[in-house]
Motif scaffolding. Structure first.
Motif, mmCIF file in Angstrom:
data_model
loop_
_atom_site.group_PDB
_atom_site.id
_atom_site.type_symbol
_atom_site.label_atom_id
_atom_site.label_comp_id
_atom_site.label_asym_id
_atom_site.label_seq_id
_atom_site.Cartn_x
_atom_site.Cartn_y
_atom_site.Cartn_z
ATOM 1 N N ILE A 16 0.843 -1.199 0.000
ATOM 2 C CA ILE A 16 0.000 0.000 0.000
ATOM 3 C C ILE A 16 0.875 1.245 0.000
ATOM 4 O O ILE A 16 0.632 2.194 -0.755
ATOM 5 N N ASN A 17 1.915 1.241 0.811
ATOM 6 C CA ASN A 17 2.843 2.373 0.871
ATOM 7 C C ASN A 17 3.480 2.621 -0.499
ATOM 8 O O ASN A 17 3.614 3.764 -0.938
ATOM 9 N N GLN A 18 3.864 1.545 -1.158
ATOM 10 C CA GLN A 18 4.468 1.662 -2.483
ATOM 11 C C GLN A 18 3.492 2.312 -3.470
ATOM 12 O O GLN A 18 3.880 3.199 -4.232
ATOM 13 N N LEU A 19 2.223 1.913 -3.424
ATOM 14 C CA LEU A 19 1.243 2.478 -4.349
ATOM 15 C C LEU A 19 0.936 3.937 -4.021
ATOM 16 O O LEU A 19 0.745 4.749 -4.929
ATOM 17 N N ILE A 20 0.942 4.286 -2.749
ATOM 18 C CA ILE A 20 0.758 5.691 -2.368
ATOM 19 C C ILE A 20 1.863 6.540 -2.979
ATOM 20 O O ILE A 20 1.616 7.614 -3.533
ATOM 21 N N LYS A 21 3.105 6.048 -2.906
ATOM 22 C CA LYS A 21 4.240 6.780 -3.474
ATOM 23 C C LYS A 21 4.154 6.834 -4.995
ATOM 24 O O LYS A 21 4.411 7.880 -5.601
ATOM 25 N N GLU A 22 3.797 5.703 -5.625
ATOM 26 C CA GLU A 22 3.684 5.666 -7.086
ATOM 27 C C GLU A 22 2.605 6.626 -7.589
ATOM 28 O O GLU A 22 2.758 7.230 -8.646
ATOM 29 N N ARG A 23 1.526 6.739 -6.836
ATOM 30 C CA ARG A 23 0.418 7.621 -7.232
ATOM 31 C C ARG A 23 0.674 9.057 -6.798
ATOM 32 O O ARG A 23 -0.129 9.943 -7.060
ATOM 33 N N ASP A 24 1.795 9.278 -6.080
ATOM 34 C CA ASP A 24 2.207 10.612 -5.633
ATOM 35 C C ASP A 24 1.109 11.299 -4.819
ATOM 36 O O ASP A 24 0.814 12.476 -5.020
ATOM 37 N N LEU A 25 0.502 10.525 -3.910
ATOM 38 C CA LEU A 25 -0.555 11.076 -3.063
ATOM 39 C C LEU A 25 0.051 11.797 -1.867
ATOM 40 O O LEU A 25 1.030 11.338 -1.282
ATOM 41 N N GLU A 26 -0.553 12.900 -1.509
ATOM 42 C CA GLU A 26 -0.140 13.644 -0.322
ATOM 43 C C GLU A 26 -0.550 12.851 0.921
ATOM 44 O O GLU A 26 -1.668 12.339 0.995
ATOM 45 N N ILE A 27 0.349 12.763 1.888
ATOM 46 C CA ILE A 27 0.077 12.041 3.127
ATOM 47 C C ILE A 27 -1.126 12.650 3.856
ATOM 48 O O ILE A 27 -1.943 11.925 4.428
ATOM 49 N N ASP A 28 -1.255 13.986 3.790
ATOM 50 C CA ASP A 28 -2.393 14.644 4.433
ATOM 51 C C ASP A 28 -3.717 14.160 3.850
ATOM 52 O O ASP A 28 -4.683 13.949 4.585
ATOM 53 N N ARG A 29 -3.749 13.979 2.535
ATOM 54 C CA ARG A 29 -4.976 13.499 1.879
ATOM 55 C C ARG A 29 -5.293 12.068 2.317
ATOM 56 O O ARG A 29 -6.440 11.735 2.608
ATOM 57 N N VAL A 30 -4.265 11.232 2.385
ATOM 58 C CA VAL A 30 -4.451 9.844 2.805
ATOM 59 C C VAL A 30 -4.954 9.812 4.247
ATOM 60 O O VAL A 30 -5.912 9.090 4.572
ATOM 61 N N CYS A 31 -4.330 10.604 5.118
ATOM 62 C CA CYS A 31 -4.733 10.637 6.530
ATOM 63 C C CYS A 31 -6.172 11.132 6.677
ATOM 64 O O CYS A 31 -6.941 10.588 7.491
ATOM 65 N N LYS A 32 -6.527 12.142 5.912
ATOM 66 C CA LYS A 32 -7.890 12.659 5.987
ATOM 67 C C LYS A 32 -8.887 11.595 5.556
ATOM 68 O O LYS A 32 -9.917 11.394 6.212
ATOM 69 N N PHE A 33 -8.600 10.905 4.468
ATOM 70 C CA PHE A 33 -9.493 9.857 3.975
ATOM 71 C C PHE A 33 -9.602 8.709 4.974
ATOM 72 O O PHE A 33 -10.677 8.173 5.212
ATOM 73 N N MET A 34 -8.459 8.323 5.558
ATOM 74 C CA MET A 34 -8.420 7.197 6.491
ATOM 75 C C MET A 34 -8.820 7.605 7.914
ATOM 76 O O MET A 34 -8.945 6.754 8.777
ATOM 77 N N LYS A 35 -8.972 8.923 8.140
ATOM 78 C CA LYS A 35 -9.326 9.463 9.455
ATOM 79 C C LYS A 35 -8.322 9.018 10.516
ATOM 80 O O LYS A 35 -8.666 8.391 11.527
ATOM 81 N N CYS A 36 -7.051 9.342 10.227
ATOM 82 C CA CYS A 36 -5.978 8.990 11.160
ATOM 83 C C CYS A 36 -4.891 10.053 11.103
ATOM 84 O O CYS A 36 -4.878 10.898 10.208
ATOM 85 N N THR A 37 -3.960 9.994 12.036
ATOM 86 C CA THR A 37 -2.834 10.920 12.065
ATOM 87 C C THR A 37 -1.690 10.367 11.217
ATOM 88 O O THR A 37 -1.723 9.193 10.816
ATOM 89 N N ASP A 38 -0.678 11.189 11.008
ATOM 90 C CA ASP A 38 0.520 10.742 10.279
ATOM 91 C C ASP A 38 1.159 9.545 10.968
ATOM 92 O O ASP A 38 1.567 8.592 10.304
ATOM 93 N N GLU A 39 1.237 9.616 12.287
ATOM 94 C CA GLU A 39 1.865 8.539 13.054
ATOM 95 C C GLU A 39 1.057 7.241 12.942
ATOM 96 O O GLU A 39 1.625 6.153 12.807
ATOM 97 N N GLU A 40 -0.256 7.379 13.022
ATOM 98 C CA GLU A 40 -1.117 6.193 12.893
ATOM 99 C C GLU A 40 -1.000 5.576 11.497
ATOM 100 O O GLU A 40 -0.949 4.353 11.359
ATOM 101 N N LEU A 41 -0.924 6.429 10.476
ATOM 102 C CA LEU A 41 -0.761 5.932 9.110
ATOM 103 C C LEU A 41 0.567 5.194 8.961
ATOM 104 O O LEU A 41 0.622 4.102 8.382
ATOM 105 N N ALA A 42 1.631 5.771 9.508
ATOM 106 C CA ALA A 42 2.944 5.110 9.445
ATOM 107 C C ALA A 42 2.896 3.748 10.129
ATOM 108 O O ALA A 42 3.468 2.771 9.634
ATOM 109 N N ALA A 43 2.202 3.681 11.260
ATOM 110 C CA ALA A 43 2.079 2.403 11.976
ATOM 111 C C ALA A 43 1.297 1.388 11.150
ATOM 112 O O ALA A 43 1.655 0.209 11.092
ATOM 113 N N ILE A 44 0.230 1.833 10.494
ATOM 114 C CA ILE A 44 -0.571 0.932 9.653
ATOM 115 C C ILE A 44 0.270 0.398 8.505
ATOM 116 O O ILE A 44 0.271 -0.801 8.218
ATOM 117 N N LEU A 45 1.018 1.279 7.857
ATOM 118 C CA LEU A 45 1.799 0.886 6.681
ATOM 119 C C LEU A 45 3.002 0.022 7.037
ATOM 120 O O LEU A 45 3.580 -0.629 6.163
#
Length: 148
Positions: A14-43
């Motif tokens: 998932i992390n690889q595809l986020i990078k390939e799609r050049d998605l902003e981490i803020d957008r991913v966090c907003k969609f997933m309703k989590c913080t940067d730290e929580e997203l890093a832990a998930i990935l």
């Protein structure tokens, strides 16, 4: 890139595809309703809950569940094994194990093409009928050269 369908680390895929799609981490966090730290832990996790897989599949427009389906196709025992037989009929949909997708075919042919596995190893390990494998090789031989 060849996905290792035997050893799946979903967080890194998932992390690889986020990078390939050049998605902003803020957008991913907003969609997933989590913080940067929580997203890093998930990935960083190898396995994810199905609700998280579904959300990432929607966000990234990629079916991450299919990776597990490919694993089942390649590594589960044939469905006609006697210990898998059950006389009770389920109300759930029944899926045929031997439906090979284009991704599976490409995966198998690439393993052969790069020399990681021989034709006989593929036949033995993945229980793919010899005639089926040779039909794939014949049908997709021009595409095999494009992969390299």
């Amino acid at each position: 890139m060849v996905i290792d369908f035997k050893n799946i680390h979903l967080g890194s895929l998932i992390n690889q595809l986020i990078k390939e799609r050049d998605l902003e981490i803020d957008r991913v966090c907003k969609f997933m309703k989590c913080t940067d730290e929580e997203l890093a832990a998930i990935l960083s996790r190898e396995f994810l809950e199905s609700n998280l897989i579904l959300k990432f599949s929607i966000l990234l427009e990629y079916d991450f569940f299919r990776i597990y389906s490919h694993h089942l196709i390649l590594y589960s025992p044939p469905s006609n094994m006697s210990y898998n037989q059950n006389t009770n009929v389920s109300s759930l949909p029944q899926f045929k194990k031997n439906l090979y997708t284009k991704e599976i075919i490409n995966f198998i042919l690439e393993l052969i093409n790069i020399g990681e596995k021989t034709k006989q190893q593929v036949i033995d390990e993945y229980k793919i009928p010899k005639t089926t494998l040779y039909k794939w090789i014949s049908k997709y031989k021009t595409e095999i050269h494009k992969i390299n």
